[in-house]
Design an enzyme around this catalytic site. Structure first.
Site, PDB file in Angstrom:
ATOM      1  N   GLY A  49     -13.598 -42.325 -25.306  1.00 14.32           N
ATOM      2  CA  GLY A  49     -13.194 -43.025 -24.087  1.00 14.32           C
ATOM      3  C   GLY A  49     -13.324 -42.085 -22.903  1.00 14.32           C
ATOM      4  O   GLY A  49     -13.422 -40.868 -23.084  1.00 14.32           O
ATOM      5  N   GLN A  54     -11.355 -38.775 -14.612  1.00 13.12           N
ATOM      6  CA  GLN A  54     -11.761 -37.547 -15.308  1.00 13.12           C
ATOM      7  C   GLN A  54     -13.069 -36.974 -14.757  1.00 13.12           C
ATOM      8  O   GLN A  54     -13.383 -35.818 -15.005  1.00 13.12           O
ATOM      9  CB  GLN A  54     -11.909 -37.807 -16.819  1.00 13.12           C
ATOM     10  CG  GLN A  54     -10.591 -38.140 -17.500  1.00 13.12           C
ATOM     11  CD  GLN A  54     -10.764 -38.376 -18.974  1.00 13.12           C
ATOM     12  OE1 GLN A  54     -11.050 -39.487 -19.394  1.00 13.12           O
ATOM     13  NE2 GLN A  54     -10.605 -37.336 -19.773  1.00 13.12           N
ATOM     14  N   CYS A  95      -8.166 -35.061 -25.717  1.00 10.68           N
ATOM     15  CA  CYS A  95      -8.577 -35.529 -24.391  1.00 10.68           C
ATOM     16  C   CYS A  95      -9.693 -34.627 -23.882  1.00 10.68           C
ATOM     17  O   CYS A  95      -9.588 -33.404 -23.978  1.00 10.68           O
ATOM     18  CB  CYS A  95      -7.387 -35.492 -23.421  1.00 10.68           C
ATOM     19  SG  CYS A  95      -7.787 -36.087 -21.764  1.00 10.68           S
ATOM     20  N   LEU A  96     -10.738 -35.239 -23.330  1.00  8.21           N
ATOM     21  CA  LEU A  96     -11.860 -34.456 -22.823  1.00  8.21           C
ATOM     22  C   LEU A  96     -11.447 -33.572 -21.651  1.00  8.21           C
ATOM     23  O   LEU A  96     -12.133 -32.598 -21.344  1.00  8.21           O
ATOM     24  CB  LEU A  96     -13.013 -35.389 -22.417  1.00  8.21           C
ATOM     25  CG  LEU A  96     -13.647 -36.179 -23.564  1.00  8.21           C
ATOM     26  CD1 LEU A  96     -14.662 -37.180 -23.022  1.00  8.21           C
ATOM     27  CD2 LEU A  96     -14.304 -35.234 -24.564  1.00  8.21           C
ATOM     28  N   GLU A 138      -6.153 -44.214 -21.913  1.00  9.59           N
ATOM     29  CA  GLU A 138      -7.000 -44.338 -20.722  1.00  9.59           C
ATOM     30  C   GLU A 138      -6.231 -44.910 -19.527  1.00  9.59           C
ATOM     31  O   GLU A 138      -6.390 -44.445 -18.395  1.00  9.59           O
ATOM     32  CB  GLU A 138      -8.226 -45.214 -21.025  1.00  9.59           C
ATOM     33  CG  GLU A 138      -9.120 -44.730 -22.162  1.00  9.59           C
ATOM     34  CD  GLU A 138      -9.571 -43.294 -22.044  1.00  9.59           C
ATOM     35  OE1 GLU A 138      -9.533 -42.720 -20.945  1.00  9.59           O
ATOM     36  OE2 GLU A 138      -9.960 -42.728 -23.082  1.00  9.59           O
ATOM     37  N   HIS A 141      -4.308 -42.304 -17.860  1.00 11.98           N
ATOM     38  CA  HIS A 141      -5.125 -41.504 -16.935  1.00 11.98           C
ATOM     39  C   HIS A 141      -5.151 -42.141 -15.548  1.00 11.98           C
ATOM     40  O   HIS A 141      -5.072 -41.442 -14.530  1.00 11.98           O
ATOM     41  CB  HIS A 141      -6.567 -41.414 -17.429  1.00 11.98           C
ATOM     42  CG  HIS A 141      -6.859 -40.289 -18.375  1.00 11.98           C
ATOM     43  ND1 HIS A 141      -6.666 -38.959 -18.052  1.00 11.98           N
ATOM     44  CD2 HIS A 141      -7.372 -40.290 -19.626  1.00 11.98           C
ATOM     45  CE1 HIS A 141      -7.042 -38.205 -19.077  1.00 11.98           C
ATOM     46  NE2 HIS A 141      -7.469 -38.982 -20.052  1.00 11.98           N
TER      47      HIS A 141
HETATM   48  O1  GNR Z   1     -12.431 -38.677 -27.158  1.00 13.79           O
HETATM   49  C1  GNR Z   1     -11.225 -38.921 -27.175  1.00 13.79           C
HETATM   50  N1  GNR Z   1     -10.571 -39.032 -28.367  1.00 13.79           N
HETATM   51  C2  GNR Z   1      -9.269 -39.494 -28.468  1.00 13.79           C
HETATM   52  C3  GNR Z   1      -8.619 -39.299 -29.688  1.00 13.79           C
HETATM   53  C4  GNR Z   1      -7.337 -39.761 -29.875  1.00 13.79           C
HETATM   54  C5  GNR Z   1      -6.684 -40.420 -28.854  1.00 13.79           C
HETATM   55  C6  GNR Z   1      -7.305 -40.607 -27.636  1.00 13.79           C
HETATM   56  C7  GNR Z   1      -8.593 -40.158 -27.447  1.00 13.79           C
HETATM   57  S1  GNR Z   1      -9.398 -40.424 -25.924  1.00 13.79           S
HETATM   58  C8  GNR Z   1     -10.479 -39.041 -25.906  1.00 13.79           C
HETATM   59  C9  GNR Z   1     -11.393 -39.102 -24.701  1.00 13.79           C
HETATM   60  C10 GNR Z   1     -10.570 -38.995 -23.433  1.00 13.79           C
HETATM   61  O2  GNR Z   1     -10.086 -37.971 -23.025  1.00 13.79           O
HETATM   62  N2  GNR Z   1     -10.342 -40.117 -22.794  1.00 13.79           N
HETATM   63  O3  GNR Z   1      -9.570 -40.118 -21.690  1.00 13.79           O
HETATM   64 NI    NI Z   2      -8.231 -38.408 -21.959  1.00  9.25          NI
END
Ligand code: GNR
Ligand code: NI
Length: 174
Positions: A49, A54, A95-96, A138, A141
């Site tokens: 996601g 971001q 989270c990325l 998301e 965020h």
């Molecule tokens: O890639 C993502 N993996 C994830 C794993 C467990 C719970 C939420 C996520 S979202 C994350 C990508 C991201 O940072 N989305 O905002």
């Molecule tokens: Ni995230």
């Protein structure tokens, strides 16, 4: 669809990740082009996601792909989540914007998701499992909330320090 772009993903403690995003007024070709870039950025980073904030854009836009094949992108404009149960689902989140940090967060196990799709059509559906976890992550965020905000202050501060160190090392290697 031509010339999609991989955008730069902001990481903690970038203050822009704490902003509250603004609703989108119209789903038009310019927004669709931006969502295409978000999808390419999400695939490039191996994420499931990505929220617009971001990549430094303060609109309420999310993309997601929960498929193993990475060929089923989904687009959420102005998403709203409403819990449908008191049952909580624990999940080890990442989270990325907080690379290399993973920890367990509990969220409602079943939610309603209301949003506009890629064409601008309204959709209302129920989400469970990883879909419920991810859409709640998301939408957080879009309100300036990160999963580490649910952890203890000690864990949160350690997470930010770990990311700062990682980002610094990446910068020195590049
Ligand atoms: O890639 C993502 N993996 C994830 C794993 C467990 C719970 C939420 C996520 S979202 C994350 C990508 C991201 O940072 N989305 O905002
Ligand atoms: Ni995230």
């Amino acid at each position: 669809m031509i010339a999609m772009a991989v955008l730069e993903i902001l990481t903690v403690p970038d203050p822009r990740l704490k902003e509250v995003c603004e609703p989108v007024e119209t789903v038009d070709d310019a927004l669709r082009a931006f969502m295409d870039d978000m999808v390419e950025t999400m695939y490039d980073a191996d994420g499931i996601g990505l929220a617009a904030i971001q990549v430094g854009d303060l609109r309420r836009v999310v993309v997601m792909d929960l498929s193993d094949e990475r060929d089923s992108p989904r687009h959420f404009v102005n998403p709203v989540v409403t819990p449908l149960t008191e049952e909580m689902l624990p999940y080890s989140e990442g989270c990325l914007s907080i690379p290399s940090v993973y920890d367990e967060v509990e969220r409602p196990a079943k939610v309603r998701v209301d949003y506009l799709d890629y064409k601008g059509n309204p959709v209302s559906e129920e989400a469970e499992g990883l879909y419920a976890v991810c859409i709640q992550h998301e939408v957080d965020h879009l309100n300036g909330v990160l999963f580490i905000d649910y952890l203890s202050r000690l864990k949160r501060e350690r997470a930010v320090k770990k990311v700062q160190k990682l980002v610094k090392a990446r910068g020195e290697a590049a």
